[in-house]
Enzyme design. Sequence first.
Site, PDB file in Angstrom:
ATOM      1  CE1 TYR A 159       8.852  51.369 -57.694  1.00 10.01           C
ATOM      2  CE2 TYR A 159      10.103  50.962 -59.694  1.00 10.01           C
ATOM      3  CZ  TYR A 159       8.944  50.845 -58.965  1.00 10.01           C
ATOM      4  OH  TYR A 159       7.865  50.190 -59.504  1.00 10.01           O
ATOM      5  CG  HIS A 208       9.507  48.341 -53.495  1.00  2.34           C
ATOM      6  ND1 HIS A 208       9.648  49.417 -54.333  1.00  2.34           N
ATOM      7  CD2 HIS A 208       8.179  48.058 -53.477  1.00  2.34           C
ATOM      8  CE1 HIS A 208       8.458  49.767 -54.796  1.00  2.34           C
ATOM      9  NE2 HIS A 208       7.558  48.952 -54.299  1.00  2.34           N
TER      10      HIS A 208
END
Length: 213
Positions: free
Chosen positions: A139, A189
């Site tokens: 994400y 990430h």
Amino acid sequence: MTLNGIRNDSPKPSPNRCRTCAVVGNSGNLKRSHYGPLIDFHDIVIRINEGPTIGYERDVGNKTTHRVMFPVSATNLDNSTHFVMFPFKIRDLEWLIKTFSPSENATSGLKANKDLVMILSPAFMNYVHLKWLGRKGQYPSTGFLTLIFSIYMCDEVSVFGFGADSKGMWNHYFGEVLNLHPWTKTGNHPGSVEAAKIDELFKRKKINVYRGW
Ligand code: C5P
């Protein structure tokens, strides 16, 4: 929406929108940057998670109009700072309700002005992950979400404190290198994809990027 998520139809400037905005990430490149006065010069200054100002004023300034936090990173805010949250699970929303409901507030321990809480739709994270990052990584980072959010809020966006160290680690200007697994470097990430997208926005003159040292 065109070209990997970079908008050609960006919202037009308006007196009702924020004029200038500084998005302050937590990168170690802020150390010895002397960016403090420049950051404070912006109408809106958005900081992220625990990114401190006290003791770091020369490099990061002392103005905070908005702070983006999650339940795990929530710190006390003064009465004029907006608490911004990008909830992405039911527990985040339950935590918010518990923290800011009048009966619980006294016992939750968190100090923040409940009238200045801003909650983005969980669809926003999904949108940024899909359209801006092509679903890379698990994400988007909080900083990248904040940057995209600020493009919608403000006419002019300046970005400070983004960028990994020479080993590709997301270090902080306050304290030691993040304790991440060595094979991930930027956690869950997609750090390099985000960095490339930030570069692209800079080259297309959509944002200013201050890279520090
Ligand atoms: O580490 P933390 O999540 O608190 O940092 C806030 C944001 O700053 C990150 O989500 C990331 O987008 C950005 N950051 C960065 N480079 C670093 C450290 C943080 O781009 N070295």
